[in-house]
Every structure is written in structure tokens, then in C-alpha cells.
Design an enzyme around this catalytic site. Structure first.
Site, PDB file in Angstrom:
ATOM      1  CG  ASP A  50      30.694 -59.725  85.489  1.00 17.13           C
ATOM      2  OD1 ASP A  50      31.343 -60.746  85.193  1.00 17.13           O
ATOM      3  OD2 ASP A  50      30.090 -59.587  86.565  1.00 17.13           O
ATOM      4  CD  GLU A 128      17.046 -75.477  51.683  1.00 20.62           C
ATOM      5  OE1 GLU A 128      16.283 -76.317  52.205  1.00 20.62           O
ATOM      6  OE2 GLU A 128      17.379 -75.523  50.492  1.00 20.62           O
ATOM      7  CD  GLU A 130      12.246 -76.612  56.782  1.00 17.71           C
ATOM      8  OE1 GLU A 130      11.991 -76.940  55.613  1.00 17.71           O
ATOM      9  OE2 GLU A 130      12.329 -77.441  57.715  1.00 17.71           O
ATOM     10  CD  GLU A 183       9.250 -76.431  53.990  1.00 16.12           C
ATOM     11  OE1 GLU A 183       8.445 -77.379  53.955  1.00 16.12           O
ATOM     12  OE2 GLU A 183      10.251 -76.393  53.253  1.00 16.12           O
ATOM     13  CD  GLU A 190      13.187 -73.674  53.175  1.00 14.85           C
ATOM     14  OE1 GLU A 190      12.653 -74.750  53.511  1.00 14.85           O
ATOM     15  OE2 GLU A 190      13.944 -73.561  52.194  1.00 14.85           O
ATOM     16  CG  HIS A 239      17.578 -79.007  54.905  1.00 15.94           C
ATOM     17  ND1 HIS A 239      16.581 -79.201  53.992  1.00 15.94           N
ATOM     18  CD2 HIS A 239      17.172 -79.629  56.031  1.00 15.94           C
ATOM     19  CE1 HIS A 239      15.615 -79.895  54.536  1.00 15.94           C
ATOM     20  NE2 HIS A 239      15.937 -80.176  55.775  1.00 15.94           N
ATOM     21  NE  ARG A 311      13.511 -82.542  47.768  1.00 17.39           N
ATOM     22  CZ  ARG A 311      13.964 -81.298  47.833  1.00 17.39           C
ATOM     23  NH1 ARG A 311      14.222 -80.738  48.966  1.00 17.39           N
ATOM     24  NH2 ARG A 311      14.133 -80.599  46.725  1.00 17.39           N
ATOM     25  CD  GLU A 331      19.451 -79.994  50.996  1.00 15.90           C
ATOM     26  OE1 GLU A 331      19.337 -80.414  49.822  1.00 15.90           O
ATOM     27  OE2 GLU A 331      18.473 -79.740  51.716  1.00 15.90           O
ATOM     28  NE  ARG A 333      16.991 -83.660  53.276  1.00  7.52           N
ATOM     29  CZ  ARG A 333      16.064 -82.845  52.773  1.00  7.52           C
ATOM     30  NH1 ARG A 333      16.425 -81.877  51.948  1.00  7.52           N
ATOM     31  NH2 ARG A 333      14.788 -82.982  53.081  1.00  7.52           N
TER      32      ARG A 333
HETATM   33  N1  GLU Z   1      10.962 -79.772  57.342  1.00  7.94           N
HETATM   34  C1  GLU Z   1      11.835 -80.800  56.845  1.00  7.94           C
HETATM   35  C2  GLU Z   1      12.951 -81.085  57.856  1.00  7.94           C
HETATM   36  O1  GLU Z   1      12.669 -81.154  59.009  1.00  7.94           O
HETATM   37  C3  GLU Z   1      12.417 -80.465  55.499  1.00  7.94           C
HETATM   38  C4  GLU Z   1      11.462 -80.146  54.407  1.00  7.94           C
HETATM   39  C5  GLU Z   1      12.227 -79.765  53.132  1.00  7.94           C
HETATM   40  O2  GLU Z   1      12.737 -80.653  52.449  1.00  7.94           O
HETATM   41  O3  GLU Z   1      12.379 -78.565  52.907  1.00  7.94           O
HETATM   42  O4  GLU Z   1      14.100 -81.259  57.554  1.00  7.94           O
HETATM   43 MG    MG Z   2      12.357 -76.665  53.587  1.00  6.22          MG
END
Ligand code: GLU
Ligand code: MG
Length: 443
Positions: A50, A128, A130, A183, A190, A239, A311, A331, A333
Site C-alpha cells: 500500500d 565521492e 562524505e 576528510e 570519505e 562530488h 577546486r 567532476e 562539485r
Molecule cells: N568537503 C568538501 C565539500 O563540501 C570537499 C572536500 C574535497 O575536496 O574533497 O565539497
Molecule cells: Mg572529499
């Protein structure tokens, strides 16, 4: 997997119970359990349930739902005791008429995979995720379990022991863990597992989240995938490394002649995700708390741009290593682990395909600039826009973006939107610690 092989494995694994699992619109796992003796019947006839109280399945005429078992998703839940060994299957949801239910998040991603398959393409994702491990306390002010930092190693680190157990459990469930590390933040970890097609990866993300929680609980710890549990330190992202392969396994993102080794298709993909980034955020970073993570200074993206290495950009192209054509990838992010991976990957591929189909090209790469260091004037001059600052802003962007909106279908979109508007409204009317600290005495 065929039936004979499945029953042999079930016998060898000593399985006593089976959980038939699916996802609600927000990505919460729903589960119907049954003794293994009923499995044969479930495989032949499906499992009825259900659905009327499941988030996103609301309407009463849709209350009878039919689960069809995906036998390839068989995995033993390694934390269950031997005397009550349990295995799980992910299921696809069908209506009583035998049609795929359009409120099924896994079903919508499956339909994207099918569309790509017709073009001869496979959309790959390597996430990835975390997360934090916290001590069990009042839950209101989380206390990190350890005092380690990025890539820290210490031989008697109890977090490393928990992590080893996690990796073991995830491998036994078929995830092929590639890296696991501490991390940046206290108590933050991670675990990266091998990329696969988006559907398999979304299943793996669901598996990872509940496995990490279950095993942490056995150690008296709370595992949390909340994007920003503590103000002032890094939050948790997810990411996503993405590429498109053809059916022979050739990476269609790779072009040896290009300056960044990217193909025209890859540029279209990147441009599509950048041009829909604001609306996309609502689905890949879908909680009030997600926007506490997407702020400058904590390695999470804020500005809409792409770069190699950098990054601080929203899309990063990891550096190319000669001979590693398969590793060419983009990637993204901004996603975080509070998202429903089935919806997130559906929206991500829809945005990317829009870029590919319309031959979009991305703006100039933001190499060698830390975007966080640019003044707002410099960002305007360079045409660098920002992600939404709150869930509310993201929802407004989503409502105005047909490509992202349509990516999850009308039914899922309206269920998602309604749930998220309610979440925002509930947050909006609550009085936070910050307000009390700043206004109580001064007002
Ligand atoms: N913790 C970071 C985020 O919030 C990323 C760190 C990393 O580059 O792995 O995206
Ligand atoms: Mg990371």
C-alpha cells in the site's frame, strides 16, 4: 542473475529474511520484509504494498503498488546476525495495470538510461560521498567522534577501525571501494567506490548510506550525511565524476587533439550543466542545510564555472594522465549526500544532454584563479554567476527551468516541489539559535 543461481547463493549465504526496497521521492529507503520461504512467489508475482502513505505516492487511487524484484541487486546485509541473516533487493515499482509507476525515482533514472542506450551511450558516475561520525549524545549539538584531519593516519585511531569495517562491508555488497580516508573536518570521512553506470551507482549510494549508518550504530556512533552539520568547518559533499562511454567502453569525453583532452561532446555536457546549474542545485543539493555548505572557504563550490584542477570551480576536470583516456571526466562539485541519487543523476544527465543537443560551448576555463578571492566586481566583469544562496532561491530557479523540471517527470516533480516547499516553510518560521544570540538582548 537467474533464479537457480540466486537460490544457490541464498542457501550458501544462510539468508532467512528478504527486504524488498525502493526509494521515496526524497531518497529515503522504504522496505518490505518477508521470510525467504516466500521469495519464489515474490519473484514470480511481485510484491504488493500500500503506497498511500509513502512520500510522493500520495493519491489514494494509487495506493496499490506492485514491486518487481531486480534480482541483480541481491546483497546480504552484512551487519545482520547469523540467526536472522537478511538480504535485500532493490525493486521497480509498477501500477496495478502493469505500467511503470511514474512516481518511482529509480524508474525515472532507468528511463534516462534507456534513452541513452538507444543512442549507444552509457552515462557513468563515480561519486565521492562524505560523512561525519558523531558520538551518541543529545543529537542537538553533534560531537565529532575523533580529532583526525585530512588523510591523517594513526595506528590506534578507532575511526580507522570503523572505516576498515565499513570498507569490508561495502565490498561484500559489491561496491568495489577504491579509497577511504579521513576528510578535512574532525570526525569526517570519505569512501569512494568504483564508477559504474548511473543506475548502478545510484543503487550503490543508497547501499553506502544505510550500511555506513548501520555499522556506525554497532560502534555506538551516529553516521550523518547531513551536508553541513557544524558551522565553521567543512561540510559533506558528494562530488560526482561523470563521463559518457559508448557501448564498446570507449570514453566519448576524450579527444587527444584538444588542449584539455576534451571532446566536443564533453564541452557540450559541461556547458549544459553550467547553464542549468542554478535549477540543478535544487535537486542535487535539496535540503535547507545544503545551502549552509555551499559557501566560500570550505572547498565547496559557490560560483558557476569550470576549470582543470581548480577546486573552487563548480565543474573540475581532473588532470589527464597519458594513456588514461578512460579517466577523462567532469567532476560536478555541488551535489551533496542528502540528495536522492536517482533524481540527482536524472537531472544531471538531462542538463548535460541539453548542452550536447544544442551544441552549447562552456565559457572560458577558470584555471589559475581562486574564485573565492575575486571581488564581486571582478566576478561580474568575468561573467561568473553564483549558485542559489538558499533552498528557496534554488526552488524558484527550478520552477523556471523546464529542462531540469521535466527531467524527473511531472509526478515526481510536483511531489518533490511540494515536499521541499513545506520543508522551507517549516524552516522559515522557526526561530534559530543565531537569532536568539543576536537579537534577544539588543532588541
Ligand atoms: N568537503 C568538501 C565539500 O563540501 C570537499 C572536500 C574535497 O575536496 O574533497 O565539497
Ligand atoms: Mg572529499
Amino acid at each position: 542473475m537467474d533464479k537457480k543461481e540466486l537460490f544457490e547463493r541464498i542457501k550458501a549465504d544462510g539468508v532467512k529474511f528478504v527486504s524488498y526496497q525502493f526509494s521515496d521521492v526524497t531518497g529515503r529507503v522504504k522496505s518490505v520484509d518477508a521470510p525467504v520461504a516466500r521469495l519464489e512467489e515474490a519473484l514470480d508475482d511481485g510484491v504488493w504494498f500500500d503506497g498511500s502513505s509513502v512520500e510522493g505516492f500520495m493519491r489514494i487511487q494509487e495506493s496499490d503498488m506492485h514491486l518487481i524484484v531486480d534480482t541483480d541487486s541481491y546483497a546480504v546485509l552484512p551487519w545482520t546476525p547469523a540467526e536472522n541473516k537478511r538480504a535485500r533487493f532493490f525493486c521497480d515499482i509498477f501500477t496495478p495495470d502493469g505500467e511503470p509507476f511514474d512516481g518511482d525515482p529509480r524508474g525515472i533514472l532507468k528511463s534516462w538510461m534507456k534513452k541513452l542506450d538507444e543512442k549507444g551511450w552509457v552515462y557513468n558516475v563515480g561519486p565521492e560521498p562524505e560523512f561525519f561520525l558523531f558520538l551518541q549524545n543529545d543529537h542537538i549539538h553533534p560531537v565529532p567522534h575523533d580529532v583526525g584531519g585530512y588523510f591523517d593516519f594513526s595506528s590506534n585511531d578507532s575511526a580507522a577501525q570503523v572505516r576498515a569495517e565499513l570498507v569490508d562491508a561495502l565490498n561484500s555488497m559489491g561496491l568495489e571501494v577504491e579509497f577511504a580516508h579521513h576528510e578535512v573536518a574532525l570526525g569526517q570521512h570519505e569512501i569512494d567506490f568504483r564508477f559504474a553506470d548511473a543506475l548502478k551507482t545510484a543503487d550503490n549510494v543508497m547501499t553506502l548510506k544505510y550500511t555506513v549508518k548501520a555499522i556506525a550504530a554497532q560502534h555506538g556512533l551516529i553516521a550523518s550525511f547531513m551536508p553541513k552539520p557544524i558551522f565553521g568547518i567543512n561540510g559533506s559533499g558528494m562530488h560526482c565524476h561523470q563521463s559518457i562511454f559508448d557501448k564498446s567502453g570507449k570514453n566519448l569525453f576524450f579527444d587527444a587533439k584538444d588542449e584539455f583532452h576534451l571532446s566536443k561532446l564533453a564541452y557540450g555536457f559541461i556547458a549544459g550543466q553550467l547553464s542549468h546549474a542554478k535549477a540543478l542545485s535544487a535537486i542535487v543539493a535539496p535540503t535547507v542545510n545544503s545551502y549552509k555548505r555551499l559557501v566560500p572557504g570550505y572547498e565547496a563550490p559557490v560560483y558557476i564555472g569550470w576549470a582543470q584542477i581548480n577546486r573552487s570551480a563548480l565543474i573540475r576536470i581532473p588532470r589527464y594522465t597519458v594513456g588514461k583516456d578512460k579517466a577523462m571526466r567532469a567532476e560536478l562539485r555541488c551535489p551533496d549526500p542528502s540528495s536522492n541519487p536517482y533524481l540527482a543523476f536524472s537531472a544531471m544527465i538531462a542538463a548535460a544532454l541539453d548542452g550536447i543537443d544544442n551544441g552549447l560551448t562552456p565559457p572560458k576555463a577558470l584555471n589559475n584563479v581562486n574564485i573565492y578571492d575575486l571581488s564581486s566586481e571582478e566576478r561580474v566583469t568575468r561573467g561568473i554567476d553564483s549558485l542559489p544562496g538558499s533552498l528557496k532561491d534554488a526552488l524558484l530557479e527550478l520552477a523556471a527551468d523546464d529542462v531540469v523540471k521535466n527531467s524527473i517527470g511531472t509526478k515526481l516533480f510536483s511531489a518533490f516541489f511540494r515536499a521541499k516547499e513545506e520543508e522551507w516553510e517549516d524552516y522559515r518560521i522557526h526561530v534559530t539559535d543565531w537569532e536568539v544570540e543576536n537579537y534577544l538582548m539588543g532588541a
